[in-house]
Design an enzyme around this catalytic site. Structure first.
Site, PDB file in Angstrom:
ATOM      1  N   CYS A 108       5.967   5.990   3.310  1.00 39.33           N
ATOM      2  CA  CYS A 108       5.672   4.719   2.765  1.00 39.33           C
ATOM      3  C   CYS A 108       5.515   4.749   1.488  1.00 39.33           C
ATOM      4  O   CYS A 108       5.042   5.728   0.902  1.00 39.33           O
ATOM      5  CB  CYS A 108       4.279   4.414   3.420  1.00 39.33           C
ATOM      6  SG  CYS A 108       3.711   2.849   2.898  1.00 39.33           S
ATOM      7  N   HIS A 150       6.055  -0.828  11.227  1.00 38.16           N
ATOM      8  CA  HIS A 150       5.102  -0.284   9.951  1.00 38.16           C
ATOM      9  C   HIS A 150       4.816  -1.391   8.880  1.00 38.16           C
ATOM     10  O   HIS A 150       3.796  -1.415   8.606  1.00 38.16           O
ATOM     11  CB  HIS A 150       6.208   0.810   9.484  1.00 38.16           C
ATOM     12  CG  HIS A 150       5.869   1.302   8.152  1.00 38.16           C
ATOM     13  ND1 HIS A 150       5.444   2.594   7.894  1.00 38.16           N
ATOM     14  CD2 HIS A 150       5.611   0.990   6.860  1.00 38.16           C
ATOM     15  CE1 HIS A 150       4.892   2.805   6.691  1.00 38.16           C
ATOM     16  NE2 HIS A 150       5.194   1.951   6.111  1.00 38.16           N
ATOM     17  N   GLU A 151       5.798  -2.239   8.770  1.00 38.82           N
ATOM     18  CA  GLU A 151       5.683  -3.305   7.477  1.00 38.82           C
ATOM     19  C   GLU A 151       4.645  -4.358   8.265  1.00 38.82           C
ATOM     20  O   GLU A 151       3.737  -4.674   7.255  1.00 38.82           O
ATOM     21  CB  GLU A 151       6.890  -4.039   7.429  1.00 38.82           C
ATOM     22  CG  GLU A 151       8.129  -3.143   6.727  1.00 38.82           C
ATOM     23  CD  GLU A 151       7.631  -2.458   5.608  1.00 38.82           C
ATOM     24  OE1 GLU A 151       6.397  -2.609   4.790  1.00 38.82           O
ATOM     25  OE2 GLU A 151       8.182  -1.211   5.441  1.00 38.82           O
ATOM     26  N   HIS A 154       0.854  -3.385   7.476  1.00 42.41           N
ATOM     27  CA  HIS A 154       0.465  -3.706   6.305  1.00 42.41           C
ATOM     28  C   HIS A 154      -0.097  -4.893   6.002  1.00 42.41           C
ATOM     29  O   HIS A 154      -1.171  -5.001   5.213  1.00 42.41           O
ATOM     30  CB  HIS A 154       1.612  -3.384   5.117  1.00 42.41           C
ATOM     31  CG  HIS A 154       1.957  -2.261   4.655  1.00 42.41           C
ATOM     32  ND1 HIS A 154       1.203  -1.307   3.940  1.00 42.41           N
ATOM     33  CD2 HIS A 154       3.458  -1.571   4.975  1.00 42.41           C
ATOM     34  CE1 HIS A 154       2.036  -0.208   3.925  1.00 42.41           C
ATOM     35  NE2 HIS A 154       3.099  -0.339   4.398  1.00 42.41           N
TER      36      HIS A 154
END
Ligand code: NI
Length: 185
Positions: A108, A150-151, A154
């Protein structure tokens, strides 16, 4: 070209739950996305979420038109702007009982120089909108599914180390993968 500084783990702005975008196709939104694309390109990122540049909105970008030097063997993910996303885990096999998780290495831009093994859903449907307000809906698996999860994490204030289950598989990239060229991380 406007590149922003990428916030690093420890900054409380990375832990917020991001706000939905309410107006599409605005100058402000187009500028944000243009800045995010510049910032991601400069960092050779596989993806970037607005909170990583301190913007508290549900906007992520990911994918490239060319292979990513940080993930040279990864399958190509189309360049995508995804706003107000929703993810549904899918069964990888017809008639399967549970959506399956699979382990894979992640890094990341907010956790520079490190890699860890993270369990993610192997197959998902994701939906949302592009910057013009046009709907996006896709069913994907493998690396594409991993990048999206993953994004979107966030946007919920979750960084990948929070998902690690086996901390023997978390460490510095240069130690874990000594032969690998580290482009930028
Ligand atoms: Ni990230």
């Amino acid at each position: 070209m406007t590149q922003h500084a990428i916030l690093k783990m420890g900054d409380p702005r990375l832990l917020r739950v991001a706000q939905p975008v309410v107006q599409f196709d605005t100058d402000e939104l187009h500028l944000l996305i243009s800045d995010m694309l510049d910032t991601m390109a400069a960092a050779n990122g596989a993806g970037l979420a607005a909170p990583q540049i301190g913007v508290d909105l549900q906007v992520v970008i990911f994918g490239t038109d060319a292979p990513n030097p940080r993930y040279p063997s990864a399958p190509l993910v189309p360049r995508t702007v995804l706003i107000n996303p929703a993810i549904t885990p899918l069964n990888p096999v017809e008639g399967g009982i549970m959506p399956a998780l699979e382990d894979g290495w992640e890094g990341c831009l907010s956790v520079p120089g490190m890699r860890g093994v993270v369990p993610r859903y192997a197959r998902i449907r994701y939906s949302g909108f592009d910057q013009y307000g046009d709907p996006i809906e896709r069913e994907v698996d493998g690396f594409h599914a991993r990048v999206v999860q993953h994004e979107c994490d966030h946007l919920m204030g979750i960084l990948y180390p929070m998902r690690i289950r086996d901390f023997t598989q978390f460490g510095f990239t240069e130690v874990l993968f000594p032969g690998e060229e580290i482009v930028d991380d």
